[in-house]
Write a protein that holds these residues in place. Structure first.
Motif, PDB file in Angstrom:
ATOM      1  N   ASN A 134      42.513 -17.823  29.757  1.00 58.42           N
ATOM      2  CA  ASN A 134      42.592 -17.269  31.398  1.00 58.42           C
ATOM      3  C   ASN A 134      43.768 -16.032  30.881  1.00 58.42           C
ATOM      4  N   VAL A 135      43.509 -15.075  31.729  1.00 60.33           N
ATOM      5  CA  VAL A 135      44.767 -14.048  31.431  1.00 60.33           C
ATOM      6  C   VAL A 135      45.453 -13.856  32.804  1.00 60.33           C
ATOM      7  N   THR A 136      46.698 -13.695  32.629  1.00 56.30           N
ATOM      8  CA  THR A 136      47.491 -13.285  34.011  1.00 56.30           C
ATOM      9  C   THR A 136      48.453 -12.143  33.467  1.00 56.30           C
ATOM     10  N   ALA A 137      49.069 -11.709  34.655  1.00 58.96           N
ATOM     11  CA  ALA A 137      50.038 -10.544  34.463  1.00 58.96           C
ATOM     12  C   ALA A 137      51.391 -11.084  34.231  1.00 58.96           C
ATOM     13  N   LEU A 138      52.103  -9.933  33.415  1.00 57.88           N
ATOM     14  CA  LEU A 138      53.418 -10.373  32.909  1.00 57.88           C
ATOM     15  C   LEU A 138      54.493 -10.928  33.865  1.00 57.88           C
ATOM     16  N   GLY A 139      54.255 -10.165  35.128  1.00 57.89           N
ATOM     17  CA  GLY A 139      55.383 -10.625  36.061  1.00 57.89           C
ATOM     18  C   GLY A 139      54.764 -11.649  37.115  1.00 57.89           C
ATOM     19  N   GLY A 140      53.557 -12.093  36.695  1.00 59.40           N
ATOM     20  CA  GLY A 140      52.825 -13.062  37.643  1.00 59.40           C
ATOM     21  C   GLY A 140      52.054 -12.447  38.835  1.00 59.40           C
ATOM     22  N   GLY A 141      51.898 -11.027  38.879  1.00 56.54           N
ATOM     23  CA  GLY A 141      51.500 -10.337  40.125  1.00 56.54           C
ATOM     24  C   GLY A 141      49.957  -9.959  39.493  1.00 56.54           C
ATOM     25  N   GLU A 142      49.497  -8.668  40.190  1.00 52.97           N
ATOM     26  CA  GLU A 142      48.252  -8.168  39.813  1.00 52.97           C
ATOM     27  C   GLU A 142      48.106  -7.942  38.364  1.00 52.97           C
ATOM     28  N   ILE A 143      46.869  -8.262  37.896  1.00 52.24           N
ATOM     29  CA  ILE A 143      46.736  -8.122  36.266  1.00 52.24           C
ATOM     30  C   ILE A 143      46.420  -6.730  36.109  1.00 52.24           C
ATOM     31  N   ASP A 144      45.214  -5.863  36.992  1.00 54.62           N
ATOM     32  CA  ASP A 144      45.193  -4.638  36.569  1.00 54.62           C
ATOM     33  C   ASP A 144      44.475  -4.070  37.945  1.00 54.62           C
ATOM     34  N   PRO A 145      45.082  -2.985  38.603  1.00 55.37           N
ATOM     35  CA  PRO A 145      44.644  -2.447  39.920  1.00 55.37           C
ATOM     36  C   PRO A 145      43.102  -2.089  39.612  1.00 55.37           C
ATOM     37  N   GLN A 146      42.401  -1.751  38.616  1.00 61.93           N
ATOM     38  CA  GLN A 146      41.049  -1.416  38.644  1.00 61.93           C
ATOM     39  C   GLN A 146      40.245  -2.690  38.796  1.00 61.93           C
ATOM     40  N   LEU A 147      40.706  -3.658  38.287  1.00 65.17           N
ATOM     41  CA  LEU A 147      39.801  -5.277  38.377  1.00 65.17           C
ATOM     42  C   LEU A 147      39.881  -5.670  39.661  1.00 65.17           C
ATOM     43  N   SER A 148      41.152  -5.395  40.238  1.00 65.24           N
ATOM     44  CA  SER A 148      41.352  -5.805  41.896  1.00 65.24           C
ATOM     45  C   SER A 148      40.670  -4.925  42.774  1.00 65.24           C
ATOM     46  N   ALA A 149      40.139  -3.457  42.346  1.00 63.05           N
ATOM     47  CA  ALA A 149      39.423  -2.677  43.214  1.00 63.05           C
ATOM     48  C   ALA A 149      37.949  -3.368  42.978  1.00 63.05           C
ATOM     49  N   LEU A 150      37.705  -3.807  41.838  1.00 64.81           N
ATOM     50  CA  LEU A 150      36.262  -4.154  41.548  1.00 64.81           C
ATOM     51  C   LEU A 150      35.882  -5.398  42.549  1.00 64.81           C
ATOM     52  N   ALA A 151      37.195  -6.180  42.552  1.00 66.61           N
ATOM     53  CA  ALA A 151      36.990  -7.692  43.351  1.00 66.61           C
ATOM     54  C   ALA A 151      37.410  -7.289  44.746  1.00 66.61           C
ATOM     55  N   ASP A 152      37.443  -6.197  45.196  1.00 70.23           N
ATOM     56  CA  ASP A 152      38.182  -5.892  46.540  1.00 70.23           C
ATOM     57  C   ASP A 152      39.278  -6.999  47.122  1.00 70.23           C
ATOM     58  N   PRO A 154      43.484  -8.349  45.478  1.00 76.67           N
ATOM     59  CA  PRO A 154      44.338  -8.435  44.155  1.00 76.67           C
ATOM     60  C   PRO A 154      44.024  -9.692  43.411  1.00 76.67           C
ATOM     61  N   VAL A 155      43.685  -9.306  42.134  1.00 77.42           N
ATOM     62  CA  VAL A 155      43.398 -10.383  41.070  1.00 77.42           C
ATOM     63  C   VAL A 155      44.716 -10.848  40.450  1.00 77.42           C
ATOM     64  N   THR A 156      45.079 -11.907  40.470  1.00 76.28           N
ATOM     65  CA  THR A 156      46.353 -12.443  39.691  1.00 76.28           C
ATOM     66  C   THR A 156      45.982 -13.453  38.497  1.00 76.28           C
ATOM     67  N   ILE A 157      44.781 -13.768  38.375  1.00 82.82           N
ATOM     68  CA  ILE A 157      44.455 -14.557  37.107  1.00 82.82           C
ATOM     69  C   ILE A 157      42.705 -14.469  37.019  1.00 82.82           C
ATOM     70  N   ALA A 158      42.328 -14.362  35.950  1.00 85.83           N
ATOM     71  CA  ALA A 158      41.222 -13.997  35.363  1.00 85.83           C
ATOM     72  C   ALA A 158      40.555 -14.943  34.280  1.00 85.83           C
ATOM     73  N   ALA A 159      39.327 -15.529  34.415  1.00 86.11           N
ATOM     74  CA  ALA A 159      38.830 -16.232  33.353  1.00 86.11           C
ATOM     75  C   ALA A 159      38.484 -15.367  32.253  1.00 86.11           C
ATOM     76  N   VAL A 160      38.617 -15.544  31.061  1.00 77.86           N
ATOM     77  CA  VAL A 160      38.100 -14.868  29.601  1.00 77.86           C
ATOM     78  C   VAL A 160      36.515 -15.330  29.826  1.00 77.86           C
ATOM     79  N   PRO A 161      35.618 -13.948  29.691  1.00 75.08           N
ATOM     80  CA  PRO A 161      34.280 -14.488  29.538  1.00 75.08           C
ATOM     81  C   PRO A 161      33.947 -15.258  28.175  1.00 75.08           C
ATOM     82  N   ARG A 162      32.988 -16.255  28.564  1.00 74.18           N
ATOM     83  CA  ARG A 162      32.596 -17.054  27.421  1.00 74.18           C
ATOM     84  C   ARG A 162      31.715 -16.415  26.298  1.00 74.18           C
ATOM     85  N   ASP A 163      31.235 -15.317  26.715  1.00 75.64           N
ATOM     86  CA  ASP A 163      30.388 -14.612  25.717  1.00 75.64           C
ATOM     87  C   ASP A 163      31.420 -13.665  24.927  1.00 75.64           C
TER      88      ASP A 163
END
Length: 450
Positions: A134-152, A154-163
């Motif tokens: 799983n990926v997280t931000a360095l400061g514990g906040g938002e990982i990537d503004p663009q990923l948060s925009a796609l998810a509508d 704030p994304v603070t943790i995201a699963a690494v794709p299995r593929d």
């Protein structure tokens, strides 16, 4: 009987064997039930005469004059859900001939390991680690503004794709946005360690003169344990410029080090005891001397994790952060070897007798002297700041008097029945603390039987 075995203030009972204080706990615990002729609950005032606190009731065991016996026992048990079973056994041999006693006991215990996956325990979803990652931000906040925009949101943790083929695409992380991968580590974690325990103990008492009896007590116990402590974990820095990362910012990759063996913990405990005692009489006084030495050596070897510097260097040099870890990049296990040694030496001398005789009966006095020295030495290789060396000394004395006031049998104030006063006091000095004073007074009344 259970209520009678408590003192007036709820104090637990203490023990006596043939009217004297035992040398140590082993003397009581190793005494077979079949060797006991009878047992009596002595009044609380008898405790002071044995060197105990005067508010404790005394349970006295009277042994048979002659006894010889052997005992063997084996037990086994398991759980209804399986796993964690145990087996234990005991052998004991006892011989009694008056004041001469010999007892030898050997006990063993085998306890099987119980792993977490044998029970209905779900993995902790708050842990960011997973076998894929799983990926997280360095400061514990938002990982990537663009990923948060796609998810509508704030994304603070995201699963690494299995593929593996999709891990360089940002939208591949969208299904796992704020929904991390979860791995059940139960197969690699012990709820109950594997444990082996063996203990051998012996007790021997023998008159060494017409009025003196000596006793010796020895015991040795070893306990070994082993358990799994789960998978090692790694939080690796993946810079934004890494070719395998689709993120605009630096991130943490959190995952289990499942390419290596699970972490383990092993321990060994040695417990040694030696006791020497003498009981005798002189000039109308009874005396007893008890000397005891105890030593406990505890050693643990714990794996805390793995040195991941090689993997981190490979990522910083542009390697694929999400690929399986190479075995030659995983460093050795980080270990903590700790040990502690606790030793205790104590001595106690008890004198009791009659100082004078009143019309209602003799005045009994008991004097107790005691001293103790304890030392604790603990060391840890991984946490040297926690090393400690502690010592404590204490010593003290006490005096107890039993003064008869009335005695119907001696026609002294017979209407009162039997009445006596018990008075005791003592001082116990503890190093770096100071003296502690105790005092106790009570009236013991037994009404006249009609």
């Amino acid at each position: 009987l259970g209520a009678q075995l408590k003192g007036a203030d709820g104090a637990n009972p203490v023990y006596a064997i043939n009217g004297r204080r035992p040398l140590d706990d082993e003397e009581v615990q190793s005494l077979p039930f079949d060797a006991i002729q009878s047992f009596d609950l002595l009044p609380q005032e008898a405790a002071a005469g044995l060197g105990y606190s005067p508010n404790q009731p005394v349970l006295n065991f009277t042994t048979k004059a002659k006894f010889q016996g052997f005992e063997t026992m084996a037990n086994g048990q398991t759980s209804t859900d399986g796993g964690g079973g145990s087996a234990d056994g005991r052998f004991a041999a006892t011989r009694l001939r008056g004041k001469t006693r010999f007892t030898l006991t050997a006990t063993w215990l085998r306890q099987n390991e119980l792993r977490q996956d044998r029970r209905s325990i779900r993995p902790d979803p708050s842990l960011p680690f997973d076998s894929v990652g799983n990926v997280t931000a360095l400061g514990g906040g938002e990982i990537d503004p663009q990923l948060s925009a796609l998810a509508d949101n704030p994304v603070t943790i995201a699963a690494v794709p299995r593929d593996p083929a999709t891990r360089r695409e940002l939208d591949a992380y969208l299904p796992g946005a704020n929904r991390p991968n979860v791995t059940d580590p139960g197969a690699y974690r012990s709820l109950q360690p594997r444990q082996r325990t063996m203990k051998i103990a012996g007790f021997f008492s023998q008159p060494i003169s017409e009025r003196t009896t000596a006793a010796l007590s020895l015991s040795a116990e070893r306990q070994r344990s082993w358990s799994l402590q789960g998978l090692g974990t790694a939080s690796l820095l993946v810079p934004a410029g890494n070719i395998s990362s689709p993120f605009a910012n630096d991130i943490w990759l959190n995952r289990y080090v499942n390419e290596a063996d699970p972490l383990t913990q092993s321990g060994s405990i040695w417990t040694l005891h030696a006791g020497l005692g003498f009981v005798g009489a002189f000039g109308g006084w009874n005396w007893s001397l008890r000397l005891n030495h105890d030593r406990k050596h505890n050693q643990n070897d714990s794996e805390l994790g793995f040195d991941m510097a090689g993997v981190q260097d490979a990522i910083m040099q542009g390697g694929d952060a999400f690929a399986p870890f190479a075995a030659d990049q995983i460093g050795v296990a980080i270990r903590d070897r700790s040990r502690s040694i606790v030793t205790t030496n104590d001595a106690q001398l008890i004198l009791n007798g009659t100082v004078l005789t009143l019309p209602a009966g003799p005045v009994a006095v008991t004097t107790t002297f005691n001293a103790q020295r304890s030392r604790s030495d603990s060391q840890s290789r991984a946490f040297p700041d926690a090393d400690s060396l502690l010592g404590r000394s204490q010593g003290g004395s006490s005096l107890a008097l039993s003064i008869p006031i009335a005695s119907a049998a001696d026609n002294i104030l017979p209407f009162l029945g039997r009445l006596s006063a018990d008075v005791s006091g003592g001082v116990n000095a503890v190093s770096r603390y100071g003296p502690l004073y105790t005092a106790h007074a009570s009236l013991i009344w037994t009404p006249v039987r009609r």
